[in-house]
Scaffold this active site. Structure first.
Site, PDB file in Angstrom:
ATOM      1  N   CYS A   1     -12.802  -0.466  -6.559  1.00  0.00           N
ATOM      2  CA  CYS A   1     -12.811   0.954  -6.229  1.00  0.00           C
ATOM      3  C   CYS A   1     -11.474   1.594  -6.619  1.00  0.00           C
ATOM      4  CB  CYS A   1     -13.065   1.144  -4.733  1.00  0.00           C
ATOM      5  SG  CYS A   1     -12.907   2.861  -4.204  1.00  0.00           S
TER       6      CYS A   1
ATOM      7  N   LYS B   1     -22.616  -3.723   2.608  1.00  0.00           N
ATOM      8  CA  LYS B   1     -21.565  -3.511   3.599  1.00  0.00           C
ATOM      9  C   LYS B   1     -21.913  -4.206   4.912  1.00  0.00           C
ATOM     10  CE  LYS B   1     -20.535   1.063   1.669  1.00  0.00           C
ATOM     11  NZ  LYS B   1     -21.758   1.305   0.879  1.00  0.00           N
TER      12      LYS B   1
ATOM     13  N   VAL C   1     -14.511   3.043   1.339  1.00  0.00           N
ATOM     14  CA  VAL C   1     -13.208   2.381   1.319  1.00  0.00           C
ATOM     15  C   VAL C   1     -12.251   3.290   0.551  1.00  0.00           C
ATOM     16  CG1 VAL C   1     -14.103   0.044   1.512  1.00  0.00           C
ATOM     17  CG2 VAL C   1     -13.820   1.031  -0.759  1.00  0.00           C
TER      18      VAL C   1
ATOM     19  N   GLU D   1      -9.497   7.788   3.927  1.00  0.00           N
ATOM     20  CA  GLU D   1      -9.163   8.590   2.754  1.00  0.00           C
ATOM     21  C   GLU D   1      -7.922   8.028   2.073  1.00  0.00           C
ATOM     22  OE1 GLU D   1     -11.179  10.684   1.398  1.00  0.00           O
ATOM     23  OE2 GLU D   1     -12.569  10.783   3.085  1.00  0.00           O
ATOM     24  N   SER D   2      -8.090   7.757   0.791  1.00  0.00           N
ATOM     25  CA  SER D   2      -7.087   6.979   0.058  1.00  0.00           C
ATOM     26  C   SER D   2      -5.737   7.666  -0.034  1.00  0.00           C
ATOM     27  CB  SER D   2      -7.610   6.649  -1.340  1.00  0.00           C
ATOM     28  OG  SER D   2      -7.910   7.835  -2.068  1.00  0.00           O
TER      29      SER D   2
END
Length: 235
Positions: free
Chosen positions: A21, A48, A61, A74-75
């Protein structure tokens, strides 16, 4: 590790991630760059675990469990938390103006780049592919212009990274997305020209792809192409 059904590192950091990802890669790189010990729990995005809904009800993710049990999602939020919690790593500029310029660059990139990767892949109409490719390339020219302007500022130090001559927050936030250009090249033949309009972008890309913070978390081309095949609409 806790004895509950949800795996986590007691009194430590647990990052729920997936190595393919591009957004999860932001968090992985932030932790690596900051030198912070952490546990990574790999989440199979195609299967998942049931318990993951308790970690992140959105089922995306990355997610981060910090030592007091708080969950962050949230990245970019996670990457910025790491940068701010561990300022000695120097991932964010000290100046409020420089931080604002950095956030603006990330916003310009995100709005001019991200959507069009998937639009190019998601149509089998040649005219639509061409239209989206032209829009993407226009966005890359805008990103290249921002890079060149930044390198003329004192904090840009002439490049080739956004600030201070090293892989920093801009790269943490964006390089995994830039890497998706290899996917549109593979499936649609869209390439970034080697012309002056793209020179700063190409210089930046060439520099960060050689950096260990990129290579450590970068999947092989074959793995990446296979993972993104599901987004490709064929004739």
């Amino acid at each position: 590790m806790s004895s509950t059904a949800i795996p986590y590192e007691k009194d430590g950091y647990t990052l729920y991630s997936n190595h393919l990802c591009p957004y999860a890669q932001r968090a992985l790189r932030a932790f690596k760059a900051a030198g912070v010990p952490h546990k990574v729990v790999e989440i199979d995005l195609n299967n998942k675990p049931a318990w993951y809904a308790q970690v992140n009800p959105q089922l995306k993710v990355p997610a981060l469990r910090i030592p007091d049990g708080t969950i962050l999602i949230e990245s970019l939020v996670i990457a910025e938390y790491v940068a701010e919690e561990f300022p000695s790593a120097g991932l964010l500029p000290n100046s409020a103006l420089e931080r604002a310029q950095l956030r603006l660059f990330i916003e310009i990139f995100s709005s001019r780049f991200n959507p069009f990767i998937y639009r190019i892949l998601g149509t089998n109409d040649a005219d639509e592919q061409k239209k989206h490719a032209e829009t993407l390339l226009s966005g890359i020219r805008a990103v290249s212009k921002e890079l060149q302007e930044q390198w003329e500022r004192p904090s840009g130090q002439g490049g080739p990274f956004w600030t201070n001559g090293k892989f920093g927050f801009a790269e943490i936030a964006l390089v995994s997305l830039v890497n998706l250009l290899t996917v549109v090249d593979h499936y649609r033949g869209v390439k970034v020209p080697e012309t002056q309009d793209y020179a700063a972008f190409n210089r930046w890309r060439d520099a960060f792809t050689k950096d260990p913070l990129f290579t450590e978390f970068n999947p092989s081309h074959d793995v990446l192409f296979s993972a993104y095949k599901k987004f490709v609409v064929d004739n």
